[in-house]
Design an enzyme around this catalytic site. Structure first.
Site, mmCIF file in Angstrom:
data_model
loop_
_atom_site.group_PDB
_atom_site.id
_atom_site.type_symbol
_atom_site.label_atom_id
_atom_site.label_comp_id
_atom_site.label_asym_id
_atom_site.label_seq_id
_atom_site.Cartn_x
_atom_site.Cartn_y
_atom_site.Cartn_z
ATOM 1 N N ASP A 1 -5.787 4.809 28.021
ATOM 2 C CA ASP A 1 -6.137 3.935 25.954
ATOM 3 C C ASP A 1 -6.961 4.673 25.047
ATOM 4 O OD1 ASP A 1 -5.339 1.530 27.105
ATOM 5 O OD2 ASP A 1 -7.499 0.523 28.380
ATOM 6 N N TYR B 1 -8.922 -6.186 27.088
ATOM 7 C CA TYR B 1 -10.540 -6.291 27.895
ATOM 8 C C TYR B 1 -11.169 -5.890 27.196
ATOM 9 C CZ TYR B 1 -10.951 -4.790 33.056
ATOM 10 O OH TYR B 1 -11.367 -5.002 34.129
#
Lengths: 669, 669
Positions: A356, A442
């Protein structure tokens, strides 16, 4: 048949936090009883403030690039041949290039500023370039390309461009129409393709996968995936290379009970469980923020927002109560990478192995005052460059606040000799630096927490929304994670994690020996510097609960995220080795990672070292995570061990009634 | 030569927390949208209150014995032949004997009270007796003796009697005089002898070791041990069986810098690091305490002080937001045992293998208001029996408070579709039930923490004072714990833990793979009860950082503390199996322990079960622990997994400015 959203997969989440250590300094010889006081607050507000950022000038060598500096970088680059000759390029990252550590360590407030430089990563004609722009002399002073595989973080323009291109694609639209879906209800996400080298399409081009969701009836579109249906898109040419439709046409789940907003809950009847509770400081906070310098209690550090790491903490120093001198603890600390391999080997899911920080950057939306941080918080903005180098503001990106949970810093009551009448306790108050990185569904809550006793805690909280998969119903029972091999040709993934069932049938089945029977302590010490008693000064790493990756080491995402192979790594300090998954992580071959550097096996004894720690979570979803996950946290500690001559908070006073707010806690009870 | 207090040993601390599970009940079929509100406060005070305990009557079957009931037990026992015929006995434990679980579960408020019984453990003429006293019929209804080895917890009278006897012993006094020590400066501690069966003196008698300390110049006498000098005393006859003096006469350390009291620190110059900070609740707390029933937010449980376990939590229930019904989570939870083997095999130290709950009881002094617990705390008193059965008050033994550290219960901001303008977050507020058990030098802070999302956290904090050993100077470096075998005859201990040194010399040395590569999740489920989606309802155990015992399994203290052989155990519910180290742990042979019960290998599937979890700490002291230790904590969680249909705190409102206290946080900034 109605599709059920159940959760067949396991999410493995691994972060690596990189901590650069200084040679810990000695204790000065002079010893005098000195005390210090709460620093004057130079900035503080209980509600967000926006500074006059346009005119801001750097006050410290590690201060992030200012708006003026971003604009100067643009001007300098616009006359560089690489950009002049290309009509289409993206500046994927423009950040401060830190001066050399030894210069920063020597620099003191009042000294002339150190020369300012910017580090730029750009994609021009499908090729990654890494440049250094010297802001003093107004030139590009370094330009590298082709040394390692991979691409930089994608830009917002990349994400939107891919989405738009997909929605214009006739084949994609035909498939949508066949499913009876309305384009206006769709949200299409541009997802990193995972960089599987065996897929020929992935050679020499930046790719994304696109999956769509229906936002009809809810803001929580993640709960309404269009399943079995993805597109593969060239980020640079905006060409849709393939549309994959499994033809199963699993219906989209309905929206009921998916919306999590208060405005909706209030209509349905809110649940008021608690009277209000608040952290109050009648005499104001005990910290000050001056530019990017934070001072609190016995701590001092530099704090800056970063588009990739989120928060970078530098030059962390703690004051020694014996000498009242500031002592170096850590030169730099930040989240280096974050690996999120979903554990599902099917066509629409195998590629979801997000790295990420390197693929998207740990980007934040403004923090929610009173709810993401308490009322006594101070907020810091970020200024970053967009795809063409134009600066933009990320307001309220980081909050700083003092936390008091009612815990105890130290205590003792003397029961053995009651006549001594000893009962001493001190409340534990900490300073928290927080951001919340949002990576689509998320939310990662990243905390750096400082204790007055010298301990630093790095904590990661997970919340937000699950990425659900529309599937035929399957529920879960007791689970036992283990690696599952895929059959040859079954999936591009060699292995995945499957929740299999194991029921303990007898008492002996349930005698489970956790594998923690090789206890270690991990110390970072300076053997050249000793306490008065003769112990080498140091800090120890105290791991918290963690988890390892169960991917096959030959899976390409695992090569890239090889930092998850160990919880702890130590390397000699090298300014260029910062990103555990590689500077250019996107679709990289894993040729520039922590594992590669560490395999050189360089000496680390009596060196300036870097400590890497991997926090891991295995997240097996459950119904309580639906439609939005209660926060789950893990952390590790850096704890002083013979760093101080004794308990450094021995002399702090206890709480006294007269110091606390005038309002009684029970005035309405 | 001046003696230095350095620390050669390692302390292993293991607690076992016993949790009894109910068969988790099903979700009722009826579904209605209901909401509930904050319970009315029936008791609350910001300062400690003393109830009119004398007239208290039990309101719940699990309420502890009242003063009236203790007095009745004394009266009943005084006419029992065992006590009538003996002029000398001690009542080592007098507590409620809980009614059968099925009766308690059936009982409802308003029902007639269940018959009250007391469980008594006594030592009469060197023999342990376990009796049940029926308070209704006024008789001893059960009397057992000789079934298992071992003795009950020692009483305060035992401890003082042993100390006094030692100081009257001429041989002991001669040794003291030879060392030039003044009796008036001494504090002598009565230490459990560890129960090493090979020592012939230990057969059929209760023994204690006595070590003395000098309190000259400090209240922190633990820092001034009289080293190499112990006595062995018969608890019952008060006979000094042996005085051991190694003749080395290591000088007593001086008192400088050992006193930790604020009154002393203030004279030397206090260190005021922080402005005051407080948890404020302008509308009062959100919990109520009615007798021993605690209600908070969506939780309800029974809480009672216990002389051995400290805190016993029973009938823990959480409200289901779908049905507004209370659902059983846990029948009973408490700290079952605590094992503290010091890691030093020498004559004066080998026996220090405390099994603290069973040997001493987790006894508390009054909590320090404002410092052990925040101002918004409620305090609960304990009433216990002294050695002759007379009741006494342990005031402010337990505190209950709401904690808000500034953390986030859940959050999501929608960055993908910014136009949706979604930013939702909820503050995390918890309820903490706390006590601080004092076992001579050490303080154990025991917290039960309840979250509104259904999670229960059991946390243990360590603070207080190290038991130091006067020794010639030795400092520490990087450490690597491993088991060290003793040579035959070297020590009664077969093994101990030694901190040995290992320096990582290269990068590969520092690639340390923590042994966590067999990830498991530990669920307690009821396969007969399912959620609507079809998942069996359950809770999972989420271990925190822990540590295993490295003692040789044949060492007698390790046999007694065999619960440390595993982190997790599950047994079928058996009311009599409560104390992991045995009901009679003192000098026991380990014949009545969790290991022994579990070795029967009874079935546990689809049974009413007991889950045992061991928290462990390896404590290798460092200078920061001197003269008083900053708190170190570990915990584990019980987390709902498919217990609820969805996130149970979805409908809770966020914080709004107008709900918070009127006083602004920065009014003096």
């Amino acid at each position: 048949m109605e599709a059920r959203n159940s959760w067949r997969f396991v999410l493995l989440l691994a972060l690596v936090l990189l901590l650069t250590w200084l040679h810990l300094p000695s204790l000065p010889n002079s010893k005098f009883h000195s005390r210090w006081y709460i620093p004057k607050n130079t900035f503080y507000s209980s509600s967000p403030t926006y500074h006059h950022l346009e005119s801001e000038t750097p006050q410290h060598p590690l201060d992030p690039l200012t708006i003026q500096e971003f604009n100067r970088v643009r001007t300098i680059l616009s006359s560089h041949p690489l950009f002049k000759s290309s009509s289409s390029y993206t500046l994927n990252s423009v950040v401060l290039e830190e001066p050399d550590k030894k210069l920063v360590l020597k620099w003191k407030k009042g000294d002339p500023p150190l020369p300012r430089k910017a580090s730029v990563v750009a994609v021009v004609k499908r090729v990654s370039h890494v440049l250094t722009v010297d802001l003093e002399i107004g030139h590009v002073t370094s330009h590298e390309t082709g040394l390692v595989s991979g691409y930089p973080m994608v830009t917002e323009r990349d994400l939107y461009g891919v989405g738009e291109a997909t929605l214009r694609c006739p084949e994609f639209n035909n498939s949508l129409a066949k499913r009876g879906l309305n384009l206006d209800d769709l949200v299409c996400l541009s997802l990193s393709s995972g960089g599987y080298e065996k897929l020929e399409e992935e050679e020499n081009r930046r790719l994304m996968k696109v999956q769509c969701f229906s936002k009809e009836g809810t803001v929580n579109f993640y709960m309404k995936p269009i399943e079995g249906f993805t597109a593969l898109v060239d980020i640079d040419s905006k060409e849709v290379l393939a549309v994959s439709d499994d033809g199963k046409n699993i219906p989209v789940a309905n929206a009921s009970n998916t919306d999590y907003r208060y405005s909706i809950q209030k209509l349905r009847g809110e649940m008021r469980l608690l009277n209000p509770i608040s952290l109050e400081q009648p005499k104001g906070p005990s910290f000050s923020v001056d530019g990017h310098m934070v001072k609190w209690a016995n701590w001092e550090f530099h704090l800056r927002p970063d588009p990739r790491a989120g928060i970078i903490i530098s030059q962390v120093k703690v004051r020694d109560p014996d000498t009242s001198m500031l002592r170096n603890v850590m030169y730099k600390g930040f989240v280096s990478e974050l690996f999120v391999p979903y554990m599902d080997p099917t066509e629409d899911w195998y590629f979801r192995t997000y790295i990420d920080a390197g693929e998207y950057g740990l980007q934040s939306m403004p923090l929610n005052p009173l709810n993401d941080c308490p009322r006594n918080a101070y907020y810091m903005d970020g200024v970053f460059a967009s795809y063409d180098g134009t600066p933009y503001l990320q307001p309220n990106m980081i909050c700083i606040f003092e936390s008091y949970a009612g815990d105890i810093a130290w205590r003792h009551a003397e029961a053995t000799v009651a006549s001594l009448n000893v009962s001493e306790a001190r409340p534990k108050v900490t300073l928290v630096v927080r951001m919340a990185a949002i990576l689509e569904n998320y939310d990662y809550i990243m905390d750096w927490e400082f204790q007055t006793d010298g301990l630093i805690r790095a904590k990661v909280g997970l919340s937000g929304i699950l990425m659900v998969k529309g599937t035929t119903y399957e529920n879960m029972d007791q689970v036992n994670l283990k690696r599952q091999e895929t059959a040859p040709g079954e999936s591009p993934r060699k292995s995945y994690l499957k929740a299999v069932r194991k029921v303990a049938k007898t008492e002996k089945d349930a005698q489970i020996r956790l594998q923690l029977y090789e206890p270690y302590e991990f110390h970072v010490v300076n053997p050249l510097k000793k306490t008065k008693v003769g112990n080498p000064v140091g800090y120890k790493l105290v791991p918290g609960a963690t988890a390892g990756s169960l991917l096959d080491p030959e899976d390409l995402p695992q090569k890239r995220a090889a930092f998850t192979n160990n919880q702890i790594w130590v390397t000699p300090y090298n300014k260029s080795e910062q990103w555990a998954g590689g500077l250019l992580a996107y679709q990289s071959k894993g040729d520039d990672t922590l594992q590669v550097w560490s395999n050189r096996d360089r000496g680390i004894e009596n060196k300036d070292i870097v400590l890497w720690y991997t926090i891991g979570f295995h997240h097996i979803p459950c119904q309580e995570d639906y439609p939005i996950m209660p926060t789950v946290s893990s952390s590790f500690d850096l704890k002083p061990v013979n760093f101080f001559e004794r308990n450094p908070i021995l002399a702090v006073p206890p709480n006294f009634e007269e110091d606390l707010p005038a309002s009684k806690a029970h005035d309405s009870a």
